[in-house]
Design a protein around this motif. Structure first.
Motif, mmCIF file in Angstrom:
data_model
loop_
_atom_site.group_PDB
_atom_site.id
_atom_site.type_symbol
_atom_site.label_atom_id
_atom_site.label_comp_id
_atom_site.label_asym_id
_atom_site.label_seq_id
_atom_site.Cartn_x
_atom_site.Cartn_y
_atom_site.Cartn_z
ATOM 1 N N HIS A 224 -71.405 5.887 3.348
ATOM 2 C CA HIS A 224 -71.802 6.988 3.210
ATOM 3 C C HIS A 224 -71.854 7.509 1.608
ATOM 4 O O HIS A 224 -72.904 8.088 1.000
ATOM 5 C CB HIS A 224 -71.151 8.214 3.894
ATOM 6 N N LYS A 227 -74.350 5.390 -0.475
ATOM 7 C CA LYS A 227 -75.724 5.735 -0.250
ATOM 8 C C LYS A 227 -76.115 6.928 -1.011
ATOM 9 O O LYS A 227 -77.091 7.103 -1.517
ATOM 10 C CB LYS A 227 -75.812 6.007 1.269
ATOM 11 N N TRP A 228 -75.344 7.972 -1.072
ATOM 12 C CA TRP A 228 -75.680 9.129 -1.637
ATOM 13 C C TRP A 228 -75.392 9.546 -3.225
ATOM 14 O O TRP A 228 -75.617 10.371 -3.767
ATOM 15 C CB TRP A 228 -75.090 10.431 -0.773
#
Length: 280
Positions: A224, A227-228
């Motif tokens: 997560h 990804k960001w």
């Protein structure tokens, strides 16, 4: 030149942070109106000072509105400007003012300490988004000094990824950008032999490495963030704080924060263990 601006709520530790910077070789000024930043920095440049720390807060509240503009003007002149915003939970601040018997800067005959704190929080809301926030609610003075020293030493040209372990029973930290709850994982607290240890000790590490759920959780959080992270970097942010919480902040959250920091070793990484620092 480097300029560290210290702002935040009264009673949150601004004096401790400013004193630490002074001890680290910064020329420090307490309670400077934001309108004077440009003139003061020009004066210090002429005097040969290259590391300055200045506190700006509600004691000079009429000038706070120009702070973003002044910071940008200094950056355009080549000054390395960063702001550290200190805050604490309201009940913690009320307790601190009660213990020290100090008067809140915004106190008035018709305004309680709690109301003064809430008013100050509103006045500083826009300022809190200009830099890195540090929640000092559960921090000792030594822990705060350590955190400020780490942040000041970070490279401002790169985003700093900060992993922070905490215990939910002490409250969610105010400075978190992401919060991950790992209380669903097996808890070594219930083993009397492991209970006194922390997530940094080898027996606890061995315990978690034998639990498949733990590695799955670490991998999911890692994906997560990976990804960001580019999106946050493109925002020109200086810091991204990822908080990992378990019940007490001693075992699961500490272990996972350490694992994530290792996984992102190619980035600029800092680690905080809120409850371990508090207990120490």
């Amino acid at each position: 030149m480097r300029l560290i601006l210290i702002s935040g709520l009264s009673g949150s530790g601004k004096s401790v942070a400013l004193k630490m910077l002074e001890d680290s070789g910064f020329y420090c000024v307490d309670n400077l109106p934001a309108t004077m930043l440009g003139d003061v920095m020009a004066l210090y440049r002429d005097f040969g000072y290259d590391r300055i720390a200045i506190s700006v807060d509600t004691r000079s509240s009429p000038s706070l509105g120009v702070l973003p503009q002044k910071m940008e003007q200094l950056r355009q002149l080549g000054v390395d400007v960063r702001l550290l915003f200190l805050e604490s939970k309201t009940d913690t601040l009320v307790k601190r003012f009660s213990e020290t018997r100090r008067r809140h800067p915004l106190s008035a005959p018709s305004r309680t300490v709690e109301e003064s704190i809430c008013l100050e929080r509103e006045l500083l809301e826009a300022i809190s988004e200009l830099g890195h926030r540090i929640d000092t609610s559960e921090l000792s003075a030594n822990a705060l000094r350590s955190f400020v020293k780490q942040l000041v030493g970070a490279d401002t040209s790169r985003l700093t990824l900060l992993f922070e372990s905490f215990g939910f029973k002490h409250g969610v930290p105010l400075d978190a950008d992401f919060v991950f709850d790992v209380r669903c994982l097996p808890n070594p607290y219930y083993d009397p032999v492991l209970r006194p240890l922390t997530g940094k000790d080898q027996p606890i590490i061995d315990y978690f490495e034998s639990e498949p759920m733990v590695s799955i959780m670490v991998a999911d959080i890692q994906r997560h963030i990976a990804k960001w992270l580019p999106a946050f970097s493109q925002e020109n942010r200086s810091y991204l704080t990822v908080a990992i919480g378990c019940t007490g902040g001693q075992h699961r959250s500490v272990y996972i924060a350490e694992q994530l920091a290792e996984a992102f070793a190619d980035e600029q990484v800092l680690i905080r263990h809120r409850q371990l620092n508090r207990d120490a």
